[in-house]
Design a protein around this motif. Structure first.
Motif, PDB file in Angstrom:
ATOM      1  N   TYR A   1       0.728  -1.241  -0.035  1.00 20.49           N
ATOM      2  CA  TYR A   1       0.215  -0.068  -0.002  1.00 20.49           C
ATOM      3  C   TYR A   1       0.721   1.163   0.016  1.00 20.49           C
ATOM      4  O   TYR A   1       2.018   1.069   0.404  1.00 20.49           O
ATOM      5  N   PRO A   2       0.302   2.450  -0.436  1.00 20.02           N
ATOM      6  CA  PRO A   2      -1.072   2.529  -1.030  1.00 20.02           C
ATOM      7  C   PRO A   2      -1.357   1.613  -2.461  1.00 20.02           C
ATOM      8  O   PRO A   2      -0.311   1.342  -3.115  1.00 20.02           O
TER       9      PRO A   2
ATOM     10  N   VAL B   1      -4.326   1.266  -5.788  1.00 25.02           N
ATOM     11  CA  VAL B   1      -5.208   1.997  -6.718  1.00 25.02           C
ATOM     12  C   VAL B   1      -6.232   0.842  -7.073  1.00 25.02           C
ATOM     13  O   VAL B   1      -5.986   0.120  -7.944  1.00 25.02           O
TER      14      VAL B   1
ATOM     15  N   ILE C   1      -7.535   5.624  -4.244  1.00 27.29           N
ATOM     16  CA  ILE C   1      -6.276   5.548  -3.831  1.00 27.29           C
ATOM     17  C   ILE C   1      -6.548   5.061  -2.553  1.00 27.29           C
ATOM     18  O   ILE C   1      -6.760   5.934  -1.429  1.00 27.29           O
TER      19      ILE C   1
ATOM     20  N   PHE D   1       0.546   1.957  -7.119  1.00 32.14           N
ATOM     21  CA  PHE D   1       0.387   3.344  -6.842  1.00 32.14           C
ATOM     22  C   PHE D   1       1.564   4.008  -7.481  1.00 32.14           C
ATOM     23  O   PHE D   1       2.777   3.578  -7.232  1.00 32.14           O
TER      24      PHE D   1
ATOM     25  N   THR E   1       3.923   7.903  -8.611  1.00 31.06           N
ATOM     26  CA  THR E   1       4.055   9.026  -7.975  1.00 31.06           C
ATOM     27  C   THR E   1       4.886   9.981  -9.069  1.00 31.06           C
ATOM     28  O   THR E   1       5.582   9.291 -10.008  1.00 31.06           O
TER      29      THR E   1
END
Ligand code: AMP
Ligand code: GLY
Length: 418
Positions: free
Chosen positions: A138-139, A141, A155, A187, A189
């Motif tokens: 985690y995170p 999606v 999310i 997830f 970024t």
């Protein structure tokens, strides 16, 4: 030419604003439109989802070309219907629009053709999806497979949140059938940006990059919305990166269409994230972005209708439109409470004052005319759009204009392009 634009958002107003400048266009129609489109086109009260009604309108008005704005009309097969009836129409057929209307279809396409995207797994069985949460990191999606008004992405920071999202989508059916299948993905970024490219089936024409601001609140807090404002250029894509996006996303996309025998004529709008491991596609949209289009149309100097026709006729190769070097900024003014429940019918004042600056155009979205007054009728109400020699200048002009417009509950983000 007599042109019908389908939809009622800021995107459709911006397209009509641009089309109205073409010497080739004689008549503009919009269905159903808003108070802004009514100034440029004849609005017809036919909903964007009423396919037989739209067909009847295009026939009775002897429209030369129909341009489809919204994703759900495309997914419902409006282009297939118009083509079958021998009418000229801009947008991908439903089979190709699945690249937007089914996230699992898009994922399989990307994996098959080597287009960089987040690692994922697809589930049609809630038990299997829930089991996946116990071993995931985690995170994470969780995405509803189908169209969910931009709200189908969660999310999840923890296993509990992921499981709750899966239960709501797959068992609680909060998005109806759109949540029968979910895509669970890693997830990522990095800064996001929006690409737009016309695709004629074999060639593509990349538009300048843009950047949306999806969250409701400043600093990218709050819920995801349809988009609270855009800038173009995005400041995320420099020329080497643009070349990379052509090589890594656009070329394999067009080759993939041919390999899969998928006919795609229309606008492709990939949502991207620039991760530390390079650009990755978050999603494909098969239409113009809203509010990306508002910024992009301000920068397009060439005739839009030439580009649209080249797309439909498979003649994009050699198209070389001229773009304004200036930066564009679009600030969305939304109703209080958006993206949650909102109140409609608030009187809007100051649009004329805001439009006094020649660098500013106010595009309407959720507005209607009521007894000669412009009143609110939706979540996103207006898109105040300005050009400037620098992004800062465009921002200054856009915010100065936005501050001249008033309606009860008006909300906006002050950090678009900051
Ligand atoms: P989408 O509708 O797929 O573009 O997702 C809506 C928003 O959710 C995107 O604009 C991102 O901000 C966020 N998002 C989607 N997929 C991911 C991901 N794999 N990692 C991080 N954020 C994501
Ligand atoms: N601005 C995001 C979208 O049109 O989907």
């Amino acid at each position: 030419m007599k042109i019908l634009v389908i939809g009622s958002g800021g995107r459709e107003h911006a397209l009509l604003w641009k089309l109205a400048q073409s010497p080739r266009v004689t008549n503009l129609l919009c269905a159903p439109g808003n108070a802004g489109t009514a100034e440029l086109a004849a609005n017809h009260p036919v909903a964007a989802g009423d396919l037989p009604g739209l067909l009847a309108l295009a026939r009775s008005e002897q429209v030369d070309l129909t341009i489809v704005g919204p994703d759900d009309s495309l997914a419902a097969g409006i282009v297939d219907l118009f083509q079958k009836e021998g009418l000229r129409v801009f947008g991908p057929v439903a089979a190709a629009a699945q690249l937007e209307s089914s996230k699992s279809f898009a994922k399989e396409f990307m994996v098959r053709h080597g287009i960089p995207t987040a690692g994922s797994a697809t589930f049609s069985n809630p038990v299997a999806a829930l089991a996946h949460c116990s071993t995931a990191s985690y995170p994470l999606v969780v995405k509803a497979d189908g169209l969910a008004l931009g709200k189908g992405v969660v999310i999840a920071q923890s296993r509990q949140e992921a499981e709750a999202a899966i239960r709501q989508m797959m068992i609680g059916k909060i998005f109806g059938d759109a949540g029968n299948t979910v895509v669970i993905e890693e997830f990522l970024t990095g800064p996001e940006c929006s690409l737009h490219a016309l695709i004629d089936g074999k060639d593509y024409l990349l538009f300048p990059d843009a950047k949306d601001h999806k969250r409701a609140l400043e600093g990218d807090h709050g819920q995801n919305t349809g988009g609270m404002g855009t800038i173009s250029p995005s400041r995320v894509v420099d020329p080497p990166m643009q070349e990379r996006l052509k090589q890594e996303v656009m070329e394999p996309f067009v080759k993939g269409l041919a390999a899969d025998n998928l006919p795609f004529q229309g606008m492709l709008f990939p949502g991207l994230m620039m991760t530390p491991c390079g650009p990755k596609v978050l999603e494909f949209n098969c239409r113009f972005g809203d509010p990306e289009t508002q910024s992009l149309m301000r920068r397009l100097k060439s005739d839009l209708i030439d580009l649209i026709e080249a797309t439909i006729d498979g003649k994009l190769a050699g198209s070389n439109p001229i773009w304004d070097e200036r930066a564009a900024v679009c600030i969305v003014l939304a109703s209080g409470g958006y993206p949650g429940p909102i109140e409609k019918g608030k009187v809007i004042t100051g649009i004329e004052k805001a439009s006094a600056d020649p660098d500013v155009v106010v595009f309407h979205a959720g507005t209607i005319l009521n007894d000669g007054q412009v009143v609110t009728s939706g979540g996103r109400v207006l898109g105040v759009t300005a050009l400037g020699y620098t992004l800062e200048e465009a921002r200054r002009k856009a915010y100065a204009a936005a501050d001249k417009i008033e309606f009860e509950g008006k909300q906006l983000r002050r950090d678009i392009g900051a």
